[in-house]
Design a protein around this motif. Structure first.
Motif, short mmCIF file in Angstrom:
data_model
loop_
_atom_site.label_atom_id
_atom_site.label_comp_id
_atom_site.label_asym_id
_atom_site.label_seq_id
_atom_site.Cartn_x
_atom_site.Cartn_y
_atom_site.Cartn_z
N LYS A 39 0.83 -1.20 0.00
CA LYS A 39 0.00 0.00 0.00
C LYS A 39 0.87 1.25 0.00
O LYS A 39 1.71 1.45 0.87
N ALA A 40 0.64 2.12 -0.96
CA ALA A 40 1.49 3.30 -1.13
C ALA A 40 1.39 4.24 0.07
O ALA A 40 0.32 4.46 0.63
N ASN A 41 2.55 4.78 0.44
CA ASN A 41 2.66 5.84 1.45
C ASN A 41 1.95 5.50 2.76
O ASN A 41 1.33 6.35 3.38
N THR A 42 2.10 4.24 3.18
CA THR A 42 1.47 3.80 4.43
C THR A 42 2.53 3.22 5.35
O THR A 42 3.26 2.29 4.96
N ILE A 43 2.62 3.77 6.55
CA ILE A 43 3.57 3.28 7.54
C ILE A 43 2.86 3.23 8.89
O ILE A 43 2.02 4.10 9.20
N ASN A 44 3.14 2.19 9.66
CA ASN A 44 2.57 2.04 10.99
C ASN A 44 3.69 2.00 12.02
O ASN A 44 4.81 1.56 11.71
N LYS A 45 3.39 2.41 13.22
CA LYS A 45 4.42 2.46 14.27
C LYS A 45 3.85 1.92 15.57
O LYS A 45 2.64 1.85 15.77
N LYS A 46 4.79 1.55 16.47
CA LYS A 46 4.42 1.10 17.81
C LYS A 46 5.16 1.94 18.84
O LYS A 46 6.25 2.46 18.57
N ASP A 47 4.58 2.05 20.02
CA ASP A 47 5.16 2.86 21.08
C ASP A 47 6.54 2.35 21.47
O ASP A 47 6.83 1.16 21.39
N GLY A 48 7.37 3.27 21.92
CA GLY A 48 8.71 2.94 22.36
C GLY A 48 9.68 4.02 21.95
O GLY A 48 9.28 5.15 21.63
N THR A 49 10.95 3.70 21.95
CA THR A 49 11.99 4.65 21.57
C THR A 49 12.97 4.00 20.61
O THR A 49 13.00 2.78 20.45
N GLY A 50 13.79 4.84 19.97
CA GLY A 50 14.84 4.35 19.09
C GLY A 50 14.59 4.54 17.62
O GLY A 50 15.51 4.37 16.81
N VAL A 51 13.34 4.90 17.23
CA VAL A 51 13.01 5.08 15.82
C VAL A 51 12.35 6.44 15.63
O VAL A 51 11.40 6.77 16.35
N LEU A 52 12.85 7.21 14.69
CA LEU A 52 12.28 8.50 14.33
C LEU A 52 11.36 8.31 13.13
O LEU A 52 11.79 7.76 12.11
N VAL A 53 10.10 8.76 13.23
CA VAL A 53 9.12 8.52 12.18
C VAL A 53 8.46 9.82 11.77
O VAL A 53 8.11 10.65 12.62
N THR A 54 8.30 10.00 10.47
CA THR A 54 7.45 11.08 9.98
C THR A 54 6.28 10.47 9.19
O THR A 54 6.48 9.60 8.34
N ILE A 55 5.07 10.92 9.54
CA ILE A 55 3.86 10.51 8.83
C ILE A 55 3.13 11.79 8.44
O ILE A 55 2.38 12.36 9.24
N PRO A 56 3.37 12.30 7.24
CA PRO A 56 2.68 13.53 6.82
C PRO A 56 1.18 13.35 6.86
O PRO A 56 0.64 12.32 6.44
N GLY A 57 0.49 14.36 7.39
CA GLY A 57 -0.96 14.30 7.49
C GLY A 57 -1.62 15.53 6.93
O GLY A 57 -1.03 16.26 6.12
N LYS A 58 -2.82 15.80 7.39
CA LYS A 58 -3.58 16.93 6.87
C LYS A 58 -3.11 18.25 7.47
O LYS A 58 -3.32 19.31 6.87
#
Length: 460
Positions: A39-58
Motif C-alpha cells: 500500500k502506497a505511502n502507508t507506515i505504521n508504528k508502535k510505542d517505544g523509543t529508538g526510531v524517528l518517524v514522519t507521517i505527513p498528514g492533513k
C-alpha cells in the motif's frame, strides 16, 4: 565553534525529540515501524523509543533539523520507506541526497534513491532549470518496508575571509554496503535548500513534507579522509588488476570456491541474472546460501598471485542458510539437520533452459529433485523445488531460518526484522516454528495429482 567541530563522532539520540529544533506534529519517536510493502505511502508504528518517524498528514508538515551542526561529516543511518514514498536528507540543510522507493528500477536518475538531487535555476533555458544532479551508478535499493542503510561521506565547502575557496564535495555515497557515487563536486545548494547561501557548517535536515519514512541508528563522524576527495585511485600493477565477471544481457553461471560466514563453499555456483540480481547455490547441499543485487563477481582471488580458487559477490549481499533445503522430519518439531549423509543427498549437476536459467538436480532419499530459481527483473527470485516421482513421507522444505520471522500480511513474511521477505502463493500454508536456533519457516512437501513441488519467492 559548532558541536560537530568539537566532537569527532556521535549519534543522534532517539529517546525523544530533544535533539531537534521545534519538531512539527508529523514527527514522533517510536519503538518500531512497519512500512507497507503493498500500500502506497502507508507506515505504521508502535510505542517505544529508538526510531524517528514522519507521517505527513492533513495538518502542517515540516522538515526536521538537528540541533547538531556539521561541516565535514561521515554520516550513516538506517531507514525504512513504504511503497512509492519519497523523502530526502539534506547535508547542512543545503545539499539533498534523495530517499525514495526505487526498488527494481533499471534507468536511474537524480531523483532515485541515493542520488544527489539537482540544483535549480529558472533563469536557465526552458527545460534546463534543473542541473548538476547525480544519478546512482547502479541500483541496490531494497523492497518497500525493508530496513536499508545509507552512508554519506561529505566534505563541506571551505571559506577564507568569507570567500569560498573550495566547493562542497560528496566523497562517497554507500547504499546497503555498495558505493553508488564517488567524488561528486557540489557547486552550490541543491533545489529546496533551507538557506540561500553556503556556509562552513549547518544542521542535518530530514524531509518531512513528502512521504512517510522511519530512521534509526543515525551516527556520524566529523573526520573525513581528504585523500579520497581529490579523485585519486589506487594504481594497479599490470599483474595485480582486479578481475571482475559481469552479466551482459544473459544469465551467467560461474563455478568457484566462495567464502561465507563460518565456512568455505567448495562446490559453489554463482548465478547472475540481468537487472543486477544474483544468488549463490551450494551444489553439495542443494541450498541457496546468499542473494545479492548490484555487480556480479570479483574473481580476483582466483587469478592474482598464486590464486586460491575463490570469488566473492560484488553487490549488496544477504546471507542465507547453507544447510540443505529439504529434510525428512519425524514430526514437525524435530530438529533440522545441519548436514545430509551422502546416501541421502547426491548432486547431479544442472541443466540450462532456453533462457539460460539453470535447474539444479540432485537425488534426495532416492528421489530425483529439480530446483529452479527464476528472477522477476531486479526485484525477486522465485524458487520451485519439484520431484520426478512421489516424495518420501514427512519431507519438508525450509524457506527461511532466522532470529525473527513475522507474518506481515497474507502469505508475506518479514525475515530478521525486515531484512528481506519470503512470499508464498495464496492458499499455501507454511509452518512457522520456534527452535533452539531461532525461528524457521517450513513447507510440507505433499504429493498431488499434478506432481510434487513447493514454491516461494525471496524479495529484497
Amino acid at each position: 565553534m559548532s558541536s560537530a567541530q568539537t566532537a569527532a563522532s556521535g549519534q543522534v539520540p532517539l529517546d525523544n525529540l530533544s535533539a531537534f529544533k521545534s519538531p512539527s506534529a508529523n514527527w514522533s519517536i517510536a519503538g518500531s515501524a512497519v512500512g507497507d510493502f503493498n500500500k502506497a505511502n502507508t507506515i505504521n508504528k508502535k510505542d517505544g523509543t529508538g526510531v524517528l518517524v514522519t507521517i505527513p498528514g492533513k495538518s502542517k508538515n515540516e522538515d526536521i533539523f538537528t540541533n547538531m551542526e556539521h561541516g565535514d561529516i561521515d554520516l550513516s543511518f538506517d531507514f525504512m520507506m513504504p511503497k512509492e514514498s519519497n523523502s530526502g536528507v539534506y547535508l547542512q540543510g543545503r545539499y539533498e541526497i534523495q530517499l525514495t522507493d526505487s526498488w527494481g528500477k533499471d534507468a536511474l536518475t537524480n531523483s532515485d534513491l541515493g542520488a544527489v538531487y539537482s540544483r535549480w535555476d529558472e533563469s536557465r533555458p526552458n527545460g534546463q532549470f534543473g542541473y548538476e544532479g547525480i544519478a546512482p551508478r547502479l541500483n541496490v535499493s531494497r523492497a518497500p518496508g525493508l530496513w536499508q542503510n545509507l552512508r554519506i561521506i561529505f566534505q563541506a565547502p571551505k571559506f577564507d575571509g568569507g570567500k569560498k575557496v573550495a566547493n562542497a564535495r560528496v566523497v562517497a555515497i554507500i547504499l546497503n554496503g555498495v558505493t553508488i557515487t564517488e567524488n561528486a563536486e557540489l557547486t552550490g545548494p541543491t533545489r529546496g535548500s533551507a538557506f540561500a547561501e553556503e556556509a562552513a557548517t549547518g544542521p542535518l535536515r530530514l524531509q518531512g513534507d513528502h512521504g512517510p519514512v522511519a530512521f534509526k541508528n543515525i551516527k556520524y563522524n566529523t573526520k573525513v579522509d581528504p585523500r579520497i576527495v581529490d579523485g585519486s585511485r589506487r594504481v594497479w600493477d599490470d599483474d595485480d588488476k582486479p578481475v571482475t565477471i559481469d552479466v551482459k544481457g544473459e544469465p551467467v553461471v560461474f563455478r568457484s570456491f566462495v567464502d561465507i560466514p563460518g565456512k568455505r563453499v567448495t562446490h559453489a555456483a554463482s548465478i547472475g541474472y540481468p537487472h543486477n540480481i544474483s544468488f549463490g547455490y551450494d551444489l553439495d547441499n542443494g541450498a541457496i546460501y546468499q542473494v545479492w543485487k548490484g555487480g556480479f563477481l570479483d574473481a580476483s582471488p582466483m587469478w592474482l598471485s598464486r590464486g586460491d580458487g575463490n570469488s566473492k559477490a560484488l553487490g549488496s549481499v544477504i546471507n542465507l542458510s547453507d544447510a540443505s533445503s529439504l529434510a525428512v522430519l519425524d514430526d514437525v518439531n524435530a530438529a533440522w539437520p545441519d548436514t545430509l549423509a551422502s546416501l541421502v543427498y547426491r548432486p547431479k549437476g544442472y541443466e540450462l533452459d532456453a533462457q539460460g536459467y539453470p535447474t539444479f538436480k540432485y537425488i534426495f532419499n532416492g528421489v530425483h529433485v529439480n530446483d529452479k530459481v527464476t528472477p522477476t527483473e531486479g526485484k525477486s527470485l522465485t524458487r520451485v523445488i519439484s520431484t520426478d516421482g512421489p516424495a518420501p513421507k514427512n519431507v519438508y522444505a525450509r524457506a527461511a531460518v532466522a532470529n525473527d520471522i513475522t507474518e506481515v500480511s497474507d502469505g508475506l513474511y518479514s525475515i530478521n526484522n525486515f531484512e528481506y521477505y519470503v512470499q508464498f502463493d495464496k492458499g499455501t500454508k507454511p509452518v512457522l516454528r520456534t527452535t533452539a536456533k531461532g525461528k524457521e519457516l517450513l513447507l510440507p512437501v505433499k504429493n498431488t495429482d499434478k506432481g510434487t513441488s513447493v514454491q516461494y519467492t525471496l524479495i529484497w
